[in-house]
Scaffold this active site. Structure first.
Site, PDB file in Angstrom:
ATOM      1  CG  HIS A 205      -1.964   0.820   1.511  1.00  0.00           C
ATOM      2  ND1 HIS A 205      -1.757   2.258   1.783  1.00  0.00           N
ATOM      3  CD2 HIS A 205      -3.161   0.826   1.396  1.00  0.00           C
ATOM      4  CE1 HIS A 205      -2.875   2.964   1.686  1.00  0.00           C
ATOM      5  NE2 HIS A 205      -3.671   2.197   1.528  1.00  0.00           N
TER       6      HIS A 205
ATOM      7  CG  ASP B 244       0.503  -2.018   6.202  1.00  0.00           C
ATOM      8  OD1 ASP B 244      -0.499  -2.082   7.018  1.00  0.00           O
ATOM      9  OD2 ASP B 244       0.628  -1.401   5.037  1.00  0.00           O
TER      10      ASP B 244
ATOM     11  CD  GLN C  18      -6.748  -4.567   4.272  1.00  0.00           C
ATOM     12  OE1 GLN C  18      -7.785  -5.180   4.702  1.00  0.00           O
ATOM     13  NE2 GLN C  18      -7.029  -3.403   3.996  1.00  0.00           N
TER      14      GLN C  18
ATOM     15  CE  LYS D 293      -7.247  -0.160   6.352  1.00  0.00           C
ATOM     16  NZ  LYS D 293      -7.990   0.350   5.296  1.00  0.00           N
TER      17      LYS D 293
ATOM     18  CB  CYS E  42      -3.754   3.021  -1.482  1.00  0.00           C
ATOM     19  SG  CYS E  42      -4.723   4.576  -1.384  1.00  0.00           S
TER      20      CYS E  42
HETATM   21  N1  7TS Z   1      -1.658  -0.759   4.629  1.00  0.00           N
HETATM   22  C1  7TS Z   1      -2.621  -1.385   4.283  1.00  0.00           C
HETATM   23  C2  7TS Z   1      -2.358  -2.943   3.949  1.00  0.00           C
HETATM   24  C3  7TS Z   1      -4.044  -0.932   3.893  1.00  0.00           C
HETATM   25  O1  7TS Z   1      -4.997  -1.707   3.281  1.00  0.00           O
HETATM   26  C4  7TS Z   1      -4.298   0.363   4.361  1.00  0.00           C
HETATM   27  C5  7TS Z   1      -5.676   0.865   3.906  1.00  0.00           C
HETATM   28  C6  7TS Z   1      -3.274   1.194   4.832  1.00  0.00           C
HETATM   29  C7  7TS Z   1      -2.129   0.502   5.180  1.00  0.00           C
HETATM   30  C8  7TS Z   1      -3.492   2.498   5.526  1.00  0.00           C
HETATM   31  O2  7TS Z   1      -4.356   2.704   6.494  1.00  0.00           O
HETATM   32  P1  7TS Z   1      -4.870   3.982   7.012  1.00  0.00           P
HETATM   33  O3  7TS Z   1      -5.916   3.569   7.844  1.00  0.00           O
HETATM   34  O4  7TS Z   1      -3.834   4.700   7.693  1.00  0.00           O
HETATM   35  O5  7TS Z   1      -5.385   4.866   5.882  1.00  0.00           O
HETATM   36  N2  7TS Z   1      -6.430   0.307   2.987  1.00  0.00           N
HETATM   37  C9  7TS Z   1      -7.526   0.854   2.426  1.00  0.00           C
HETATM   38  C10 7TS Z   1      -8.186  -0.039   1.336  1.00  0.00           C
HETATM   39  O6  7TS Z   1      -7.718  -1.074   0.737  1.00  0.00           O
HETATM   40  N3  7TS Z   1      -9.187   0.785   0.934  1.00  0.00           N
HETATM   41  O7  7TS Z   1      -9.239   1.950   1.528  1.00  0.00           O
HETATM   42  C11 7TS Z   1      -8.235   2.086   2.304  1.00  0.00           C
END
Ligand code: 7TS
Length: 416
Positions: free
Chosen positions: A133, A210, A213, A236, A374
């Site tokens: 990501h 990271d 997920q 999430k 992303c």
């Molecule tokens: N890393 C992964 C693997 C992610 O899926 C996401 C967000 C992030 C980092 C960033 O997370 P945040 O909460 O700091 O924004 N992924 C997604 C997605 O798959 N669709 O919208 C956000």
């Protein structure tokens, strides 16, 4: 598991019952029942989380770590209790290893800016994979630019899996940091973290995972994984947004300089020089996300109260069902078919742009994400500009997969 959760009975997993815990799932969109298949972007919240946050605001709200009065002590106790819940949830050894952040992005930026700047020298290498990501790419680019470090990328296989051998090819004596997703947000691939940790440590590099997920679909034990940093977001994990977690080994947090300056993170401040509080306060400058942290704690209590092994089996069943049914729709192709996958499935439909597809599906009440997710470098590797993606949480059903399939057939008529 937290002491509180241990005392609560664990409910047998029943998806109909679970759905009743999530108020939003009973609403309609465009006059159709909501079919929410975008939990990988952000999951819906159970009543327990909403109630805990309302209680925190209505009855127990004050700033934390400062007041000498009862209400502030109560808010502080609740905030710190959330930290303990996170610690137990990921089996960290100490609360002081749990830093609350705004989210996973914030947590990774913290590690890049603090640990990265501390250790990286010109020519040192940061190893990423092709499926990361942007949140696990761009912070490293920023720090590489500032330090003269170089980014190396481990390629992925055609099915979206990542071979340990490919890591062995790329990790070398120059590697200082390895930063990888636990689970790909596009492909669903689960990465072999324990083996990547071993390879990283063999050359003296540190491993950041990271877990945005991964924390949702795996039962995470940071000690068993063997990584050095684990980052995730609350939203999430059925918790609120504006809260995330960085777990790091105590000795690393002790050695790392602060990321941001301000109140809360100091020991003594003078105009000549300031000294820092111990971790985790050293990394929590300013008023922290008090109520979001309490909400995250409530989400963890909620998850501890259900049979997570059965919930994981349910999600796997949905994934396998979707993987079997989607390709039966003419023109639909699966993207990401690795053996070890979490319940995230990207796909394309010939002759239909994923954005148009998502818009048409929405008219049937079906929410899927479309775009590059992303992960633009991954799109380049896959040779597509975008995909559509269905992602399944504990509350989804086979009936909702059927609704997706029916909506896809309709979309084909409209778009092709
Ligand atoms: N890393 C992964 C693997 C992610 O899926 C996401 C967000 C992030 C980092 C960033 O997370 P945040 O909460 O700091 O924004 N992924 C997604 C997605 O798959 N669709 O919208 C956000």
């Amino acid at each position: 598991m937290s002491a509180l959760a241990r005392t609560l009975p664990i409910r047998a997993f029943d998806v109909a019952e679970i759905r009743m815990d999530f108020p939003i799932l009973s609403r309609q969109v465009h006059g159709k029942p909501l079919v929410f298949l975008d939990s990988a972007a952000s999951a819906q919240k159970p009543r327990a989380v909403l109630d805990a946050m309302t209680q925190a605001f209505e009855c127990e709200y004050a700033n934390v770590h400062r007041g000498a009065y009862w209400l502030s002590e109560k808010a502080t106790t609740n905030y710190e209790a959330a930290r303990e819940k996170v610690r137990a949830f990921i089996n960290a050894t100490s609360d002081s290893e749990i830093v609350f952040t705004k989210g996973a992005t914030d947590a990774i930026n913290l590690v890049a800016a603090s640990y990265g700047r501390m250790v990286l020298k010109p020519g040192d290498e940061i190893v990423l994979t092709a499926l990361e990501h942007h949140s696990n790419i761009v912070p490293w680019q920023l720090i590489a630019e500032q330090t003269g470090a170089v980014i190396k990328v481990v390629p992925i296989n055609a099915d979206g899996s990542v071979s340990v051998d490919r890591f062995a090819d790329v990790i070398c004596a120059k590697t200082r940091i390895v930063a990888v997703a636990h689970v790909s947000n596009v492909l669903g691939t689960v990465l072999p973290i324990e083996l990547i940790a071993q390879l990283s440590h063999k050359v003296g590099a540190k491993l950041l995972v990271d877990g945005c997920q991964g924390i949702v679909h795996e039962q995470v034990d940071v000690q068993a994984l063997g990584c050095d940093f684990y980052a995730f977001s609350g939203h999430k994990l059925y918790g609120p947004n504006a809260i995330g977690v960085l777990w790091a080994r105590a000795e690393l947090l002790a050695a790392m300089p602060p990321y941001q300056g301000g109140g809360e993170m100091i020991a003594i401040v003078t105009f000549e020089k300031s000294t820092w509080a111990e971790a985790p306060a050293k990394f929590e400058a300013g008023t922290p996300p008090i109520v979001p942290a309490i909400g995250l704690g409530a989400a963890i209590d909620y998850l501890n109260g259900i049979d997570r092994t059965a919930a994981a089996a349910h999600e796997r069943d949905l994934l396998h069902y979707a993987m079997a049914e989607l390709p039966k729709v003419p023109g639909v192709k699966l993207v990401g078919t690795a053996q070890n996958k979490a319940s995230v499935q990207s796909f394309t439909m010939d002759g239909a742009h994923p954005h148009d597809l998502a818009t048409v599906l929405d008219r049937s009440g079906v929410c899927v994400r479309a775009g590059h997710h992303c992960a633009q470098p991954l799109m380049d590797v896959l040779g597509v500009t975008a995909t559509a993606r269905a992602s399944f949480g504990i509350y989804n059903t086979r009936g909702e997969v059927d609704a997706l399939i029916v909506a896809l057939h309709k979309a084909r008529e409209v778009l092709q």
